[in-house]
Design a protein around this motif. Structure first.
Motif, PDB file in Angstrom:
ATOM      1  N   SER A  42      25.951  -4.623  57.039  1.00 29.71           N
ATOM      2  CA  SER A  42      24.813  -3.724  56.878  1.00 29.71           C
ATOM      3  C   SER A  42      23.513  -4.400  57.244  1.00 29.71           C
ATOM      4  O   SER A  42      22.519  -3.733  57.536  1.00 29.71           O
ATOM      5  CB  SER A  42      24.756  -3.210  55.436  1.00 29.71           C
ATOM      6  N   ASP A  43      23.478  -5.732  57.226  1.00 28.90           N
ATOM      7  CA  ASP A  43      22.273  -6.469  57.600  1.00 28.90           C
ATOM      8  C   ASP A  43      22.174  -6.694  59.099  1.00 28.90           C
ATOM      9  O   ASP A  43      21.150  -7.152  59.596  1.00 28.90           O
ATOM     10  CB  ASP A  43      22.257  -7.835  56.892  1.00 28.90           C
ATOM     11  N   ASP A  44      23.227  -6.382  59.837  1.00 25.83           N
ATOM     12  CA  ASP A  44      23.234  -6.594  61.277  1.00 25.83           C
ATOM     13  C   ASP A  44      22.343  -5.542  61.943  1.00 25.83           C
ATOM     14  O   ASP A  44      22.464  -4.347  61.652  1.00 25.83           O
ATOM     15  CB  ASP A  44      24.668  -6.472  61.801  1.00 25.83           C
ATOM     16  N   PRO A  45      21.436  -5.938  62.844  1.00 24.75           N
ATOM     17  CA  PRO A  45      20.588  -4.955  63.535  1.00 24.75           C
ATOM     18  C   PRO A  45      21.385  -3.860  64.229  1.00 24.75           C
ATOM     19  O   PRO A  45      20.910  -2.727  64.360  1.00 24.75           O
ATOM     20  CB  PRO A  45      19.823  -5.816  64.551  1.00 24.75           C
ATOM     21  N   ALA A  95      28.584  -5.974  52.972  1.00 23.08           N
ATOM     22  CA  ALA A  95      27.141  -6.109  52.913  1.00 23.08           C
ATOM     23  C   ALA A  95      26.597  -6.872  54.097  1.00 23.08           C
ATOM     24  O   ALA A  95      25.528  -6.596  54.606  1.00 23.08           O
ATOM     25  CB  ALA A  95      26.756  -6.810  51.609  1.00 23.08           C
ATOM     26  N   ALA A  96      27.355  -7.859  54.594  1.00 27.87           N
ATOM     27  CA  ALA A  96      26.880  -8.650  55.719  1.00 27.87           C
ATOM     28  C   ALA A  96      26.685  -7.781  56.950  1.00 27.87           C
ATOM     29  O   ALA A  96      25.720  -7.923  57.684  1.00 27.87           O
ATOM     30  CB  ALA A  96      27.861  -9.786  56.010  1.00 27.87           C
ATOM     31  N   THR A  98      26.192   2.497  53.724  1.00 28.48           N
ATOM     32  CA  THR A  98      25.931   1.754  54.954  1.00 28.48           C
ATOM     33  C   THR A  98      26.697   2.326  56.124  1.00 28.48           C
ATOM     34  O   THR A  98      26.300   2.146  57.270  1.00 28.48           O
ATOM     35  CB  THR A  98      26.342   0.271  54.794  1.00 28.48           C
ATOM     36  N   CYS A 147      29.561   1.414  57.227  1.00 29.73           N
ATOM     37  CA  CYS A 147      30.205   0.337  57.985  1.00 29.73           C
ATOM     38  C   CYS A 147      31.676   0.257  57.608  1.00 29.73           C
ATOM     39  O   CYS A 147      32.051   0.583  56.493  1.00 29.73           O
ATOM     40  CB  CYS A 147      29.523  -1.004  57.693  1.00 29.73           C
ATOM     41  N   ARG A 157      21.783  -0.547  62.238  1.00 30.00           N
ATOM     42  CA  ARG A 157      20.625   0.227  61.768  1.00 30.00           C
ATOM     43  C   ARG A 157      20.608   1.652  62.301  1.00 30.00           C
ATOM     44  O   ARG A 157      20.238   2.577  61.605  1.00 30.00           O
ATOM     45  CB  ARG A 157      19.340  -0.510  62.176  1.00 30.00           C
TER      46      ARG A 157
END
Length: 288
Positions: A48-51, A45-46, A38, A40, A54
């Motif tokens: 990596s879900d943030d726009p 993991a949280a 990711t 990050c 990306r």
């Protein structure tokens, strides 16, 4: 028989502990691989879900274009110079028109090279226009009512640090050469929600797509001003992709310089009048 039973139980416990340790090691390895994938820092993991995570490099490289769309802003600058045990801080405040590439900063210098908190010199007025720099109250033998005109491309560092403040648009254009960019976290700058990114700016790469006014200065800095290893940075962008704050760390021959530019009040009026030719100092500037 009793000893055999105890031995068998102990063997089963050892096998159970071995399987548990292996499972723990496998889990740790998987988590480490996820963090690497990711890209990050500290978000897991949280994050990596943030726009914002990306396309961190693409987002940061577009910061200068977002400022062009914004038009103008208020600007604050801070430049910290450290060499040996000495630290000097220079601050500036003003406004900048990103479309006209025109701005003004009032830059406050410390009273002496040691950064004394004693009485300070009058602020140096800096006007930035199309890659050129005009300075008033420059000192060093320049009359108080005269301006000094500097073509930034003639300076070895492209005036990224020489003038005591990095041109706000140049600070953003440096990010066009961003590489190894990671999304760090969501945070706040001056009460505004922002995404924090970290990476390294490649000066030569930044110079290629930069505006024709600032490209020559960036090429000068890439060629002889700084290390080819790049310029580490931390950048903070708001929801509209506008740069709210950026901090670059420059490596110079006798130490390091950390230049911070903070932007706010987008759309602020910018009133800058460039000096007439008769008001520009034509004499020799004394060494400082």
């Amino acid at each position: 028989m009793e000893r055999l039973g105890v031995g068998r139980a102990m063997g089963q416990q050892r096998r159970h502990r071995g399987r548990a340790a292996a499972a723990t090691a496998a889990t740790a390895a998987a988590m480490g691989l996820m963090a690497l994938t990711t890209g990050c820092v500290g978000g897991g993991a949280a994050a990596s879900d943030d726009p914002a995570a990306r396309d961190p490099a693409g987002t940061v490289r577009g910061a200068a274009d977002s400022l062009m769309r914004a038009g103008s802003s208020k600007a604050r600058t801070s430049m910290e110079m450290a060499s040996g045990g000495t630290r000097v801080t220079v601050t500036g405040e003003g406004t900048y028109d990103f479309r006209r590439r025109l701005g003004r900063l009032d830059v406050v210098l410390p009273q002496d090279p040691a950064g004394s908190s004693a009485e300070r010199r009058p602020p140096v007025t800096e006007l930035m226009s199309d890659g050129d720099l005009y300075m008033k109250n420059r000192g060093a033998g320049v009359p108080a009512d005269k301006w000094v005109h500097i073509e930034t491309a003639s300076l070895s560092d492209g005036n990224l640090v020489t003038g005591g403040a990095t041109d706000p648009l140049v600070a953003a254009e440096l990010l066009r050469g961003a590489r190894r960019v990671t999304f760090v976290e969501r945070t706040r700058v001056d009460g505004v929600d922002v995404a924090h990114y970290r990476g390294v700016a490649d000066l030569a790469r930044a110079a290629r797509p930069a505006s024709k006014e600032h490209g020559p200065a960036l090429r000068a800095a890439a060629g002889k001003g700084f290390s080819r290893a790049g310029v580490p940075f931390d950048a903070y962008l708001d929801e509209e992709g506008r740069l709210r704050k950026v901090r670059h760390r420059f490596k110079v021959s006798n130490g390091t310089v950390a230049s911070t530019t903070s932007l706010s009040g987008f759309g602020a009026p910018v009133d800058v009048t460039l000096p007439a030719g008769k008001d520009i100092f034509a004499g020799k500037i004394a060494e400082r």
